[in-house]
Structure formats: C-alpha cells, structure tokens
Design a protein around this motif. Structure first.
Motif, PDB file in Angstrom:
ATOM      1  N   ASP A 128      38.982  40.326  39.231  1.00  0.00           N
ATOM      2  CA  ASP A 128      39.538  38.891  39.766  1.00  0.00           C
ATOM      3  C   ASP A 128      40.364  39.305  40.987  1.00  0.00           C
ATOM      4  OD1 ASP A 128      39.777  36.330  39.515  1.00  0.00           O
ATOM      5  OD2 ASP A 128      41.353  36.323  37.959  1.00  0.00           O
ATOM      6  N   ASN A 159      38.935  32.861  43.710  1.00  0.00           N
ATOM      7  CA  ASN A 159      39.372  31.425  43.729  1.00  0.00           C
ATOM      8  C   ASN A 159      40.185  31.122  45.026  1.00  0.00           C
ATOM      9  OD1 ASN A 159      42.393  31.927  43.224  1.00  0.00           O
ATOM     10  ND2 ASN A 159      41.778  32.242  41.306  1.00  0.00           N
ATOM     11  N   LYS A 210      31.303  28.732  42.071  1.00  0.00           N
ATOM     12  CA  LYS A 210      32.450  28.392  41.086  1.00  0.00           C
ATOM     13  C   LYS A 210      32.757  26.924  41.465  1.00  0.00           C
ATOM     14  CE  LYS A 210      36.303  31.039  39.314  1.00  0.00           C
ATOM     15  NZ  LYS A 210      37.257  31.973  39.893  1.00  0.00           N
ATOM     16  N   PHE A 265      40.535  30.166  30.644  1.00  0.00           N
ATOM     17  CA  PHE A 265      41.630  30.816  31.216  1.00  0.00           C
ATOM     18  C   PHE A 265      42.661  31.297  30.053  1.00  0.00           C
ATOM     19  CE2 PHE A 265      42.126  29.405  35.923  1.00  0.00           C
ATOM     20  CZ  PHE A 265      40.545  29.560  36.334  1.00  0.00           C
ATOM     21  N   ARG A 267      46.739  31.438  31.272  1.00  0.00           N
ATOM     22  CA  ARG A 267      47.470  30.299  31.541  1.00  0.00           C
ATOM     23  C   ARG A 267      47.632  29.608  29.913  1.00  0.00           C
ATOM     24  NH1 ARG A 267      45.504  28.100  37.320  1.00  0.00           N
ATOM     25  NH2 ARG A 267      45.334  30.200  38.185  1.00  0.00           N
ATOM     26  N   ALA A 296      38.605  34.530  31.687  1.00  0.00           N
ATOM     27  CA  ALA A 296      39.251  34.639  33.042  1.00  0.00           C
ATOM     28  C   ALA A 296      40.795  34.511  32.730  1.00  0.00           C
ATOM     29  CB  ALA A 296      38.947  33.470  33.719  1.00  0.00           C
ATOM     30  N   SER A 297      41.670  34.416  33.708  1.00  0.00           N
ATOM     31  CA  SER A 297      43.287  34.773  33.633  1.00  0.00           C
ATOM     32  C   SER A 297      43.604  35.644  32.805  1.00  0.00           C
ATOM     33  CB  SER A 297      43.720  33.228  32.977  1.00  0.00           C
ATOM     34  OG  SER A 297      44.990  33.210  33.225  1.00  0.00           O
ATOM     35  N   ARG A 331      45.456  38.886  31.421  1.00  0.00           N
ATOM     36  CA  ARG A 331      46.842  39.251  31.686  1.00  0.00           C
ATOM     37  C   ARG A 331      47.292  40.793  31.324  1.00  0.00           C
ATOM     38  NH1 ARG A 331      49.602  33.984  32.577  1.00  0.00           N
ATOM     39  NH2 ARG A 331      48.243  33.494  33.931  1.00  0.00           N
ATOM     40  N   THR A 338      36.908  38.965  33.741  1.00  0.00           N
ATOM     41  CA  THR A 338      37.243  39.309  35.089  1.00  0.00           C
ATOM     42  C   THR A 338      38.756  39.638  35.062  1.00  0.00           C
ATOM     43  OG1 THR A 338      37.176  38.402  37.276  1.00  0.00           O
ATOM     44  CG2 THR A 338      37.870  36.862  35.625  1.00  0.00           C
TER      45      THR A 338
HETATM   46  O1  G3P Z   1      40.187  33.377  38.862  1.00  0.00           O
HETATM   47  C1  G3P Z   1      40.475  32.488  37.787  1.00  0.00           C
HETATM   48  C2  G3P Z   1      41.729  33.229  36.774  1.00  0.00           C
HETATM   49  O2  G3P Z   1      41.222  34.403  36.596  1.00  0.00           O
HETATM   50  C3  G3P Z   1      43.150  32.912  37.485  1.00  0.00           C
HETATM   51  O3  G3P Z   1      43.854  33.835  36.759  1.00  0.00           O
HETATM   52  O4  G3P Z   1      46.286  34.764  36.588  1.00  0.00           O
HETATM   53  O5  G3P Z   1      45.741  32.956  38.140  1.00  0.00           O
HETATM   54  O6  G3P Z   1      45.645  32.466  35.500  1.00  0.00           O
HETATM   55  P1  G3P Z   1      45.372  33.484  36.622  1.00  0.00           P
END
Ligand code: G3P
Length: 214
Positions: free
Chosen positions: A6, A28, A83, A129, A132, A163-164, A166, A183
């Motif tokens: 990502d 993104n 996307k 996500f 988030r 996604a997202s 951490r 990702t």
């Molecule tokens: O690309 C989408 C996502 O993976 C974004 O992650 O860390 O900005 O919440 P984040």
C-alpha cells in the motif's frame, strides 16, 4: 493470501519486490500526492516493477467522469485495476466497467452492507478499511469476518482486500478469517519478518560456529 503493498513510493515497491513477497500494489490519491510527480508516469514505472494487479484510483465522483478516467487508466497496462469510491455513482460505474471487462477495486468500505452492494455490482476487489475503523473505536476486524461470511454464503467472487492495515496482527487475524488479499504498508511488511528469538538464536548459532571454525 495475496500480499499487495500500500504505497506509491517506488523505492519501497522495489525493495518489497526484491524480497519476492509482492503480488500487487495499491495506491490512493493521498499516497500519490505524498510522492509528487505525474500520476500516469508513476503508474507506468510501477507496472514495470510488479507483475500483478496495480490499483489506481479515479478522482471524479460522477458516473461519466469515473468511466472516462477508468478507461484512460487501463490503457496504461493490462494489470491496472481501477479503484472506485463506495458511493452510488461509483457502484454504478463498477457495474459498467465490469461489463466492459475492466477490473475494479471498491475503496472506502466501512460496513458489510456496503461490501454486499459492491459484490452485487460485480467488483473484483472490496477494500474494507480496518485501521480507520479501529481509530474510531470500532473493531475493524469484525468487518472482515462479516464480509468473508457474507461472500461465502452467496458464492460472490469479489475478493476481500484488507486495507488500512496498521499491524501484523491485522494481517494474521484477517488471514485466519480467510481474506483473499491484504494491502500492507512497507513498515508493516518489514515487521512481519521480526522476532527477537530469531535474532538472538541466529547470533548464538553463528557464535557457536565460529568456535569450531577458528
Ligand atoms: O489505500 C487504502 C488504505 O489502505 C489506506 O490506509 O492507513 O490511510 O488508513 P490508511
């Protein structure tokens, strides 16, 4: 489980590709803006490094605008996945793009209901996500479990792309639930290798070996 990175950072993509771990890339608008430069040129570079799905996001929010951008993006390379944000116009665009044989990744998914709609629209990937949701005190991983269950119940072919992400724990828990793809930011990918007992164990093995080879 497929691993995508990502990031829009070329050096990070190159390093992860060298490790032999990479199945694809997601970008993104925020990640691209962080790198600067021309988006199309950046994508052209990425497709040369990784032979797998490369997600590139549209920035239009109307149906026609999204279709126009999507059709331009896929001209760059056959591995480009468009996307699209999870809004009404976005899912309408996904349905049309799917009919045209263009692969899509529906992004900014925060509920199982949204994921169900994306699957019905024919999305190739859904991007829930996780991080988030955790940030606002909802368990992001619960969402992955719900989506995996719903897709299995009805045999949807849309792939669950976590996604997202951490932390390594996000990845492991998602893998246990059967998510298709994660990702992963570069920093988390690096953490996956680490364990202090691996480091201390290796040090001991090498020191012991030195004793007999000196
Ligand atoms: O690309 C989408 C996502 O993976 C974004 O992650 O860390 O900005 O919440 P984040």
């Amino acid at each position: 489980m497929k691993f995508f990175i990502d990031t829009a950072n070329i050096e990070e993509i190159k390093k992860a590709a060298e490790w032999g771990l990479l199945d694809g890339v997601t970008t993104n608008p925020s990640l691209v803006a962080r790198e600067g430069g021309d988006f199309i040129e950046l994508l052209k570079e990425i497709v040369q490094i990784v032979d797998g799905p490369i997600s590139a996001e549209v920035v239009a929010t109307d149906y026609e605008g999204m279709l126009k951008e999507a059709r331009e993006l896929v001209k760059i390379h056959e591995n480009i996945v468009v996307k699209v944000p999870l809004i009404k116009e976005g899912l309408r665009a996904v349905k049309t793009l799917t009919e045209e044989g263009i692969k899509t990744n529906v992004t900014l998914c925060f509920t199982a209901a949204q994921a169900l709609l994306a699957a019905k629209a024919g999305a190739t990937y859904i991007s829930p996500f996780v991080g988030r949701l955790d940030d606002i005190s909802h368990d992001g991983l619960d969402l992955i479990e719900q989506i995996v269950t719903i897709y299995e119940n009805y045999g949807f072919t849309t792939q669950v792309l976590v996604a997202s992400v951490r932390s390594p724990l996000h990845l492991i828990e998602s893998a246990m639930m059967g998510a298709d793809v994660a990702t992963i930011p570069f920093s988390v990918l690096e953490k996956l290798f680490k364990h202090p007992l691996t480091d201390s164990g290796l040090e001991t093995f090498l020191n012991d070996w030195k004793k007999i080879s000196e």
